[in-house]
Write an enzyme that holds these catalytic residues in place. Structure first.
Site, short mmCIF file in Angstrom:
data_model
loop_
_atom_site.label_atom_id
_atom_site.label_comp_id
_atom_site.label_asym_id
_atom_site.label_seq_id
_atom_site.Cartn_x
_atom_site.Cartn_y
_atom_site.Cartn_z
N HIS A 298 22.57 7.07 19.96
CA HIS A 298 21.32 8.26 20.43
C HIS A 298 20.32 7.22 19.79
CE1 HIS A 298 22.75 9.08 16.38
NE2 HIS A 298 21.12 9.75 16.36
N GLU B 277 12.60 10.02 10.83
CA GLU B 277 13.14 9.62 11.85
C GLU B 277 12.43 10.80 12.93
OE1 GLU B 277 16.58 11.38 11.70
OE2 GLU B 277 18.10 8.84 11.07
N CYS C 120 26.14 12.11 15.14
CA CYS C 120 25.50 11.47 15.38
C CYS C 120 26.39 9.70 15.29
CB CYS C 120 24.82 11.12 13.88
SG CYS C 120 23.37 12.95 13.91
N HIS D 262 15.71 7.00 18.08
CA HIS D 262 14.70 8.05 17.57
C HIS D 262 12.78 7.64 17.66
CE1 HIS D 262 17.23 10.55 15.15
NE2 HIS D 262 18.08 9.36 15.00
N HIS E 178 12.73 -1.13 20.71
CA HIS E 178 14.00 -0.84 21.72
C HIS E 178 14.75 -2.13 21.68
CE1 HIS E 178 9.71 0.49 23.18
NE2 HIS E 178 9.94 0.79 23.87
N HIS F 207 20.93 4.13 18.09
CA HIS F 207 21.32 3.92 16.52
C HIS F 207 22.97 4.62 16.61
CE1 HIS F 207 20.92 6.42 13.29
NE2 HIS F 207 20.52 7.44 13.93
#
EC number: 4.1.2.50
Length: 163
Positions: free
Chosen positions: A30, A148, A26, A32, A70, A18
């Protein structure tokens, strides 16, 4: 009575990328490995006097996790991100950055951002809608935690109308 699912132990997980648009660290793509905890509070009902059968609520949460797994999660309702779909490719722009990605690799959610806080709200609303569609009317509230990673997450409680 309260029913509780621990996402880490119940396998309620998804791995996604996201962007938190505008954030200094952020604000880049990146990812999680998320896990989802759920609590339901309500009256016991039905032949077996369950608040909700564990199989049912686990199936609902797992389906939502699978929809996001994914994928690049993007916020459909962000006021400064512009989207265009052309030839099975999603193009999007935020400030001076432009992106393109195959449409099958992305999911646009009806949320203003892809923070853990907004994902918790999204999950709670989806769970509530799916339980309602299955005829559940005995649940007072749903609480969802989007983690996360171990030790950090956001929690949202949604109150429902009990009939």
């Amino acid at each position: 009575m309260m029913l509780e699912l621990n996402g880490l132990h119940a396998g309620l997980r998804f791995s996604s990328a996201h962007i938190v648009f505008g954030h200094p660290t952020c604000g880049v793509i990146h990812g999680h490995s998320y896990y989802v905890d759920v609590k339901l509070y309500g009256e016991r009902a039905g032949d077996f006097k369950f608040v909700c059968d564990f199989k049912i609520i686990k199936k609902i949460v797992k389906e939502i996790c699978d929809e996001l797994d994914h994928k690049l999660i993007l916020p459909k309702n962000h006021e400064h991100v512009y989207y265009e779909l052309r030839d099975k490719t999603l193009y999007f722009k935020y400030e001076n950055k432009e992106y393109s990605i195959p449409v099958e690799d992305v999911i646009l959610l009806p949320i203003p951002s892809t923070t853990a806080e907004d994902l918790a709200i999204y999950f709670a609303n989806e769970i509530a809608d799916r339980l309602k569609n299955l005829g559940f009317s005995n649940i007072n509230w749903i609480e969802v935690s989007i983690n996360e990673g171990i030790g950090q997450g956001a929690c949202y409680r949604k109150y429902l109308e009990v009939k």
